[in-house]
Scaffold this active site. Structure first.
Site, PDB file in Angstrom:
ATOM      1  N   ALA A  66       0.774  -1.035   0.027  1.00 38.07           N
ATOM      2  CA  ALA A  66       0.111   0.020   0.033  1.00 38.07           C
ATOM      3  C   ALA A  66       0.601   1.183   0.115  1.00 38.07           C
ATOM      4  O   ALA A  66       1.925   1.211   0.467  1.00 38.07           O
ATOM      5  CB  ALA A  66      -1.002   0.124   1.387  1.00 38.07           C
ATOM      6  N   GLY A 111       0.667  -4.903   0.881  1.00 38.90           N
ATOM      7  CA  GLY A 111      -0.532  -5.128  -0.147  1.00 38.90           C
ATOM      8  C   GLY A 111      -0.083  -5.547  -1.117  1.00 38.90           C
ATOM      9  O   GLY A 111      -1.053  -6.552  -2.023  1.00 38.90           O
TER      10      GLY A 111
HETATM   11  N1  COA Z   1       4.529   3.353  -0.596  1.00 35.64           N
HETATM   12  C1  COA Z   1       5.025   4.271  -1.127  1.00 35.64           C
HETATM   13  N2  COA Z   1       6.145   4.418  -2.041  1.00 35.64           N
HETATM   14  C2  COA Z   1       6.927   3.558  -2.029  1.00 35.64           C
HETATM   15  C3  COA Z   1       6.613   2.219  -1.419  1.00 35.64           C
HETATM   16  C4  COA Z   1       5.503   2.179  -0.821  1.00 35.64           C
HETATM   17  N3  COA Z   1       4.968   1.006  -0.239  1.00 35.64           N
HETATM   18  N4  COA Z   1       7.504   1.388  -1.806  1.00 35.64           N
HETATM   19  C5  COA Z   1       8.517   2.095  -2.428  1.00 35.64           C
HETATM   20  N5  COA Z   1       8.111   3.157  -2.813  1.00 35.64           N
HETATM   21  C6  COA Z   1       8.840   4.328  -3.377  1.00 35.64           C
HETATM   22  C7  COA Z   1       9.885   4.744  -2.576  1.00 35.64           C
HETATM   23  O1  COA Z   1       9.526   5.842  -1.640  1.00 35.64           O
HETATM   24  C8  COA Z   1      10.748   5.587  -3.745  1.00 35.64           C
HETATM   25  O2  COA Z   1      10.241   6.646  -4.112  1.00 35.64           O
HETATM   26  P1  COA Z   1      10.920   8.081  -4.240  1.00 35.64           P
HETATM   27  O3  COA Z   1      12.163   7.717  -5.343  1.00 35.64           O
HETATM   28  O4  COA Z   1      10.101   9.141  -4.618  1.00 35.64           O
HETATM   29  O5  COA Z   1      11.843   8.175  -3.219  1.00 35.64           O
HETATM   30  C9  COA Z   1      10.510   4.844  -4.863  1.00 35.64           C
HETATM   31  O6  COA Z   1       9.415   3.965  -4.565  1.00 35.64           O
HETATM   32  C10 COA Z   1      11.591   3.624  -5.195  1.00 35.64           C
HETATM   33  O7  COA Z   1      11.896   2.993  -3.921  1.00 35.64           O
HETATM   34  P2  COA Z   1      13.267   2.823  -2.970  1.00 35.64           P
HETATM   35  O8  COA Z   1      12.852   2.385  -1.618  1.00 35.64           O
HETATM   36  O9  COA Z   1      14.139   3.825  -3.476  1.00 35.64           O
HETATM   37  O10 COA Z   1      14.114   1.551  -3.907  1.00 35.64           O
HETATM   38  P3  COA Z   1      14.776   0.291  -3.384  1.00 35.64           P
HETATM   39  O11 COA Z   1      15.251  -0.548  -4.527  1.00 35.64           O
HETATM   40  O12 COA Z   1      16.004   1.055  -2.264  1.00 35.64           O
HETATM   41  O13 COA Z   1      13.843  -0.539  -2.099  1.00 35.64           O
HETATM   42  C11 COA Z   1      12.031  -1.921  -1.276  1.00 35.64           C
HETATM   43  C12 COA Z   1      12.922  -1.342  -2.532  1.00 35.64           C
HETATM   44  C13 COA Z   1      10.653  -2.599  -1.935  1.00 35.64           C
HETATM   45  C14 COA Z   1      12.787  -2.552  -0.448  1.00 35.64           C
HETATM   46  C15 COA Z   1      11.622  -0.441  -0.552  1.00 35.64           C
HETATM   47  O14 COA Z   1      11.065   0.493  -1.484  1.00 35.64           O
HETATM   48  C16 COA Z   1      10.638  -0.725   0.547  1.00 35.64           C
HETATM   49  O15 COA Z   1      11.082  -1.472   1.570  1.00 35.64           O
HETATM   50  N6  COA Z   1       9.229  -0.426   0.392  1.00 35.64           N
HETATM   51  C17 COA Z   1       8.219  -0.382   1.125  1.00 35.64           C
HETATM   52  C18 COA Z   1       7.955  -1.941   1.244  1.00 35.64           C
HETATM   53  C19 COA Z   1       6.663  -2.058   2.481  1.00 35.64           C
HETATM   54  O16 COA Z   1       6.961  -1.775   3.683  1.00 35.64           O
HETATM   55  N7  COA Z   1       5.610  -2.512   2.262  1.00 35.64           N
HETATM   56  C20 COA Z   1       4.452  -2.688   3.005  1.00 35.64           C
HETATM   57  C21 COA Z   1       3.654  -1.361   3.005  1.00 35.64           C
HETATM   58  S1  COA Z   1       2.450  -1.394   4.397  1.00 35.64           S
END
Ligand code: COA
Length: 260
Positions: A66, A111
């Site tokens: 999400a 999500g």
């Molecule tokens: N919600 C909103 N934005 C998200 C997102 C989420 N669940 N997951 C990734 N993004 C965004 C990041 O904020 C980033 O945006 P920005 O470039 O404007 O800063 C972009 O997507 C790329 O993500 P980034 O974290 O830079 O990529 P990464 O390769 O370093 O890491 C993940 C990838 C998936 C490990 C990391 O993005 C992450 O942990 N995301 C959240 C996962 C999560 O907790 N999901 C459950 C939510 S309830």
């Protein structure tokens, strides 16, 4: 119908719905969830569509959860509605009578993992990563994940994933029963999903919808699944497709099902 955050293509009766917010790793914001609800809601009436694939744009993410930016400022009552809305949309997918396969092409977190689990079948690419990392944010899965993950892989493994927030790769997910198939990349996963759907589409549509209902009934505590099965079994005998299927068997030919 055009969508802001979904790309759709229809070919040979299969609609491919691609969640398309690549810069945010296809995170499900409210608008995307609304669009998903709308398109799934139209599937049953759309006679051109026989089956669906849900996937994520690009190769990095299926859906990374999400949209966390929308969590800011939610109070308890907002959060309850937020969870119910996601649960309702994913229930539309789970209960759809047309087969829906998730092609998981990268991160399926929070999500995203919950969306994949709401689909009837999951095909992962080698790059796919699954997890329920909500505990890292001080929250829990809210789009049905606590229920469906436990249904799919059992309580011990489900609790471990939800309590640690750890990610697992496609092969671990396959061993746990979280995914049905692993393909070498997104293209191969899409091809595998199409092959499966093409096979399912040769069967009687009533029977496909009925097995979906019966399998879902296992997890509905207010329903006697055996009764749901007996009723659906009896209803199948009222269809033209049953007559055609049994006649074709006797005549040693392939049946031609018409969905009637
Ligand atoms: N919600 C909103 N934005 C998200 C997102 C989420 N669940 N997951 C990734 N993004 C965004 C990041 O904020 C980033 O945006 P920005 O470039 O404007 O800063 C972009 O997507 C790329 O993500 P980034 O974290 O830079 O990529 P990464 O390769 O370093 O890491 C993940 C990838 C998936 C490990 C990391 O993005 C992450 O942990 N995301 C959240 C996962 C999560 O907790 N999901 C459950 C939510 S309830």
């Amino acid at each position: 119908m055009s969508y802001k955050n979904l790309k759709t293509t229809l070919s040979d009766g299969i609609i491919t719905i691609e969640i398309s917010r690549e810069a945010k790793l296809n995170a499900l914001n409210g608008d995307t969830l609304d669009e998903l609800a709308e398109i799934i809601g139209t599937l049953s009436q759309n006679l051109e569509v026989k089956a669906a694939i849900i996937t994520g744009a690009g190769t990095k993410a299926f859906v990374a959860g999400a949209d966390i930016s929308e969590f800011q400022g939610l109070n308890e009552s907002d959060a309850y509605k937020f969870s119910e809305r996601g649960q309702d949309v994913f229930a539309l997918i789970e209960n759809c009578h047309k087969p829906i396969i998730a092609v998981v092409n990268g991160f399926a977190l929070g999500g995203g993992c919950e969306l994949a689990m709401a689909c009837h079948i999951r095909v992962a690419s080698d790059e796919a990563m699954f997890g329920q990392p909500e505990v890292n944010l001080g929250i829990i899965p809210g789009y049905g994940g606590t229920q469906r993950l436990t249904q799919l892989i059992g309580k011990g493994k489900s609790l471990e994933l939800m309590m640690t927030g750890d990610m697992i790769d496609a092969h671990q997910a396959f061993q746990m029963g979280l995914v049905n198939h692993v393909a070498k990349d997104k293209l191969e996963a899409l091809t595998k999903a199409r092959v499966l759907l093409q096979k399912i589409m040769t069967k009687a549509p009533f029977a496909i919808g009925a097995v979906i209902d019966c399998a879902n009934a296992v997890f509905n505590q207010n329903t006697d699944g055996y009764q749901v099965e007996a009723t659906a079994f009896a209803n199948a005998f009222k269809t033209q497709d049953f007559k055609e299927g049994s006649k074709a068997f006797i005549e040693k030919r392939k049946p031609k099902f018409r969905g009637t």
